[in-house]
Scaffold this active site. Structure first.
Site, PDB file in Angstrom:
ATOM      1  N   GLY A 313       0.808  -1.213   0.000  1.00  0.00           N
ATOM      2  CA  GLY A 313       0.000   0.000   0.000  1.00  0.00           C
ATOM      3  C   GLY A 313       0.841   1.262   0.000  1.00  0.00           C
ATOM      4  O   GLY A 313       1.902   1.343  -0.608  1.00  0.00           O
ATOM      5  N   SER A 314       0.369   2.267   0.707  1.00  0.00           N
ATOM      6  CA  SER A 314       0.935   3.619   0.591  1.00  0.00           C
ATOM      7  C   SER A 314       2.339   3.779   1.154  1.00  0.00           C
ATOM      8  O   SER A 314       2.959   4.826   0.952  1.00  0.00           O
ATOM      9  CB  SER A 314      -0.007   4.628   1.269  1.00  0.00           C
ATOM     10  OG  SER A 314      -1.225   4.711   0.550  1.00  0.00           O
ATOM     11  N   THR A 315       2.873   2.800   1.868  1.00  0.00           N
ATOM     12  CA  THR A 315       4.273   2.906   2.282  1.00  0.00           C
ATOM     13  C   THR A 315       5.177   2.994   1.055  1.00  0.00           C
ATOM     14  O   THR A 315       6.260   3.586   1.117  1.00  0.00           O
ATOM     15  CB  THR A 315       4.688   1.704   3.148  1.00  0.00           C
ATOM     16  OG1 THR A 315       4.441   0.489   2.424  1.00  0.00           O
ATOM     17  CG2 THR A 315       3.920   1.678   4.454  1.00  0.00           C
ATOM     18  N   LYS A 317       4.682   4.762  -1.452  1.00  0.00           N
ATOM     19  CA  LYS A 317       4.721   6.140  -1.948  1.00  0.00           C
ATOM     20  C   LYS A 317       6.005   6.854  -1.546  1.00  0.00           C
ATOM     21  O   LYS A 317       6.421   7.817  -2.203  1.00  0.00           O
ATOM     22  CB  LYS A 317       3.494   6.903  -1.429  1.00  0.00           C
ATOM     23  CG  LYS A 317       2.183   6.412  -2.041  1.00  0.00           C
ATOM     24  CD  LYS A 317       0.973   7.048  -1.390  1.00  0.00           C
ATOM     25  CE  LYS A 317      -0.315   6.469  -1.998  1.00  0.00           C
ATOM     26  NZ  LYS A 317      -1.537   6.915  -1.303  1.00  0.00           N
ATOM     27  N   TYR A 620      -4.464   3.610   0.697  1.00  0.00           N
ATOM     28  CA  TYR A 620      -4.655   4.600   1.744  1.00  0.00           C
ATOM     29  C   TYR A 620      -3.310   5.030   2.324  1.00  0.00           C
ATOM     30  O   TYR A 620      -2.454   4.215   2.564  1.00  0.00           O
ATOM     31  CB  TYR A 620      -5.512   4.013   2.878  1.00  0.00           C
ATOM     32  CG  TYR A 620      -6.759   3.309   2.392  1.00  0.00           C
ATOM     33  CD1 TYR A 620      -7.952   3.994   2.272  1.00  0.00           C
ATOM     34  CD2 TYR A 620      -6.728   1.960   2.037  1.00  0.00           C
ATOM     35  CE1 TYR A 620      -9.099   3.349   1.832  1.00  0.00           C
ATOM     36  CE2 TYR A 620      -7.866   1.327   1.597  1.00  0.00           C
ATOM     37  CZ  TYR A 620      -9.048   2.012   1.505  1.00  0.00           C
ATOM     38  OH  TYR A 620     -10.174   1.374   1.063  1.00  0.00           O
TER      39      TYR A 620
END
Length: 620
Positions: A313-315, A317, A620
């Site tokens: 997920g958003s890690t 990013k 998220y």
């Protein structure tokens, strides 16, 4: 002068005496002069008396000599018995390969495994193992019944079968407790014997089960460090010090267990890494197991940190943002269009909490925008993305002293759609170890360090490969801090320890595609962010929202507060001193520079494509 004296005559009256003589000049040599001293001085004794005492003297000499010979012989026999019975016990002949190794003698002692502070995590104890020579057993049923009473877990039927075997040697039970050995010995059953063996003992049981691992009945490593570091454990005499800290390990397990119960998660994991040298200080995977009794349940033996690979997920990013900044094509104030969902082929990319406006790089990171992150990745291009992720080690197994390691999963055909989804942590699966290693390079000045579980293996300051510039790393530290101060990771604050990090929530893949109710929620962070020393990851598998989280189960609501509690407890143990987070000098180190940004229209125009079916992707 006559030789016969009245006194002598009276003494030996009626007994013939030796031939008499007269003393003329020097006394002649007497016939008994060579007799023993006591006999020689008794003159004029009767002949029978002299013969008797002579015989007695010779007998005594012979008895003395015989006694010495017998004592020597019995001494030799006694020494041999002690050597055979105690120093070299009878070695059983086994049929199985493991038994054959054990029967060759007492198993070799493995070196102790200790934590970085010398706490014993694994050690050897000498124990007795029970075996039988079935031919010497007189009554199999009776003996089996007696044994069953003192050996828990063994039934009469099973024991009767063992005692009735046609082989010359059969193991009854390995590694008896002292009480069991005493009670078996007290039974006095002929044909039962003990073999001294080494048993591996783990004082902290489940606490280090996945990372330390366990051994088999032959004292050979079967998992974890016990297996991967076996050559060192068998050769060195001194304890092997791991980089793990028992105190940190305890806190990690305690807090992740608490979070699993609070959010009804099916699993969880946690990692703490030293960002200066690559040493793993804590590693917990739940559920876990007791290494003394390894279960057949694969779920408990599964190490989520090294063997599990997940869409994070958003890690992810953080990696996309660092790539964009390090390329020179963007800065933290570059703007990207997030006014509406990003449409690509039959997919529509949404934000979980849309801002519906142009966002700067800093705002994209702060609000965890999928749309903005995807546009940054498209600006860099597919090949640049692949090259950057490969440089971070995210496309190959992590090199660490564990046999349980998985390879990352990524598309065989890495097309533009893959570039979009991977930018925000979908479409590529990596292990938690990959993530903490990559994030450490984002905050420690830009150096990717080798990971290790052995204390001092990388030196005090690890040497690695530069993957981003110091300038980019400095900016990433400011962005991580922004997320905790005023973004999705605000619940990770730990007063005095200057935490910075990134939330992550990914939907798990099910039979029909992504399952919106099955989440992998995580939070990756570093502290203290102005001089990063430790990187930490907390991950919960399928947490459920509750009243305290208003029904949310995302990383910001579940993993972030767990990380906060862990940091608050372990930071003092690790020597991290609390600081005044409002100190002007500290604030200056972590605040974003003031600048003006000009939105890039080209980035927005390039990526809009017609949507065919309206499939929705969100992270998220």
């Amino acid at each position: 002068m006559k030789q016969s004296k009245g006194a002598i005559r009276d003494l030996f009256e009626g007994v013939p005496v030796a031939a008499s003589w007269e003393i003329i000049g020097p006394e002649p040599e007497r016939p008994h002069a060579r007799l023993p001293e006591k006999v020689r001085h008794k003159r004029n004794l009767p002949a029978c008396q002299m013969r008797y005492e002579t015989a007695v003297a010779h007998c005594r000499s012979r008895l003395m000599a015989g006694s010495v010979v017998f004592l020597f012989a019995f001494g030799v026999i006694g020494v041999k018995l002690v050597e055979t019975g105690l120093l070299r016990p009878e070695k059983p002949v086994a049929s199985a390969s493991a038994d054959t190794k054990a029967a060759a003698g007492v198993l070799p002692v493995r070196a102790d495994i200790v934590d970085r502070n010398g706490e014993v995590l694994a050690t050897d104890l000498s124990t007795a193992s029970l075996y039988v020579k079935p031919k010497e057993i007189r009554d199999q049923r009776e003996d089996a019944a007696n044994l069953a009473r003192v050996l828990p877990g063994l039934g009469v039927k099973e024991l009767t079968k063992k005692l009735s075997e046609k082989r010359g040697f059969v193991w009854i039970k390995r590694n008896l407790t002292p009480k069991e050995q005493y009670e078996v010995n007290a039974l006095g059953i002929p044909g039962l014997y003990f073999q001294v063996e080494q048993r591996r003992v783990y004082p902290y049981k489940e606490l280090f089960s996945h990372v330390v691992g366990y051994v088999g009945v032959d004292n050979k490593g079967l998992s974890g460090a016990e297996k991967s570091l076996e050559p060192m454990l068998e050769k060195q005499a001194s304890p092997l010090a791991l980089s793990l800290d028992m105190r940190v390990q305890h806190v990690l397990r305690d807090e992740i267990s608490r979070a699993m119960k609070e959010f009804n998660a099916i699993g969880g994991s946690g990692l703490v890494m030293d960002a200066t040298n690559g040493e793993i200080v804590g590693m917990v995977s739940l559920p876990d197991f007791d290494p003394h009794f390894p279960t057949a349940d694969a779920k408990t033996r599964f190490n989520r940190n090294s063997l599990g690979v997940y869409e994070m997920g958003s890690t992810f990013k953080a990696f996309t943002t660092a790539m964009a900044l390090d390329s020179g094509k963007a800065n933290i104030f570059s703007g990207y269009d997030a006014t509406r969902p990003l449409e690509y082929a039959n997919f529509k990319i949404h934000d979980s909490h849309p801002e519906n406006r142009w966002l700067t790089v800093a705002e994209i990171f702060k609000h965890s925008s999928n749309i903005g992150t995807a546009r940054m990745a498209l600006q860099q291009g597919t090949e640049k993305q692949k090259e950057f992720l490969r440089k971070l080690g995210l496309m190959e197994p992590v090199d660490i002293e564990l046999p349980e390691k998985a390879s990352p999963l990524y598309p065989a055909e890495w097309k533009e759609l893959s570039t979009i989804t991977i930018s925000f942590g979908h479409g590529m699966s990596v292990s938690p170890l990959h993530v903490v290693r990559g994030v450490s390079a984002m905050v420690n000045g830009g150096v990717l360090l080798p990971l290790t579980l052995v204390k001092g293996a990388n030196g005090e300051v690890g040497k690695g490969d530069r993957v981003i510039s110091e300038k980019t790393s400095d900016m990433m530290r400011r962005l991580f801090r922004l997320v905790v101060e005023d973004g999705t990771g605000s619940k990770a604050k730990a007063v005095g320890y200057v935490v910075g990090g990134k939330t992550g929530t990914a939907e798990k893949v099910g039979a029909g595609g992504y399952n919106r109710k099955a989440l992998m929620s995580s939070f990756v962070c570093a502290f203290p962010m102005h001089a990063p020393r430790y990187v930490m990851l907390v991950m919960l598998d399928e947490p459920k929202g509750n009243a305290s989280t208003y029904g949310y189960a995302t990383g910001g609501w579940t993993a972030a507060p767990t990380a906060s509690r862990v940091i608050g407890r372990i930071a003092p143990m690790l020597g991290v001193k609390p600081v005044d987070e409002n100190d002007p000098q500290l604030t200056k180190l972590l605040e974003l520079p003031a600048s003006q940004a000009v939105p890039s229209e080209k980035v927005a125009a390039k990526t809009d494509r017609p949507m065919q079916r309206g499939i929705k992707l969100v992270s998220y």
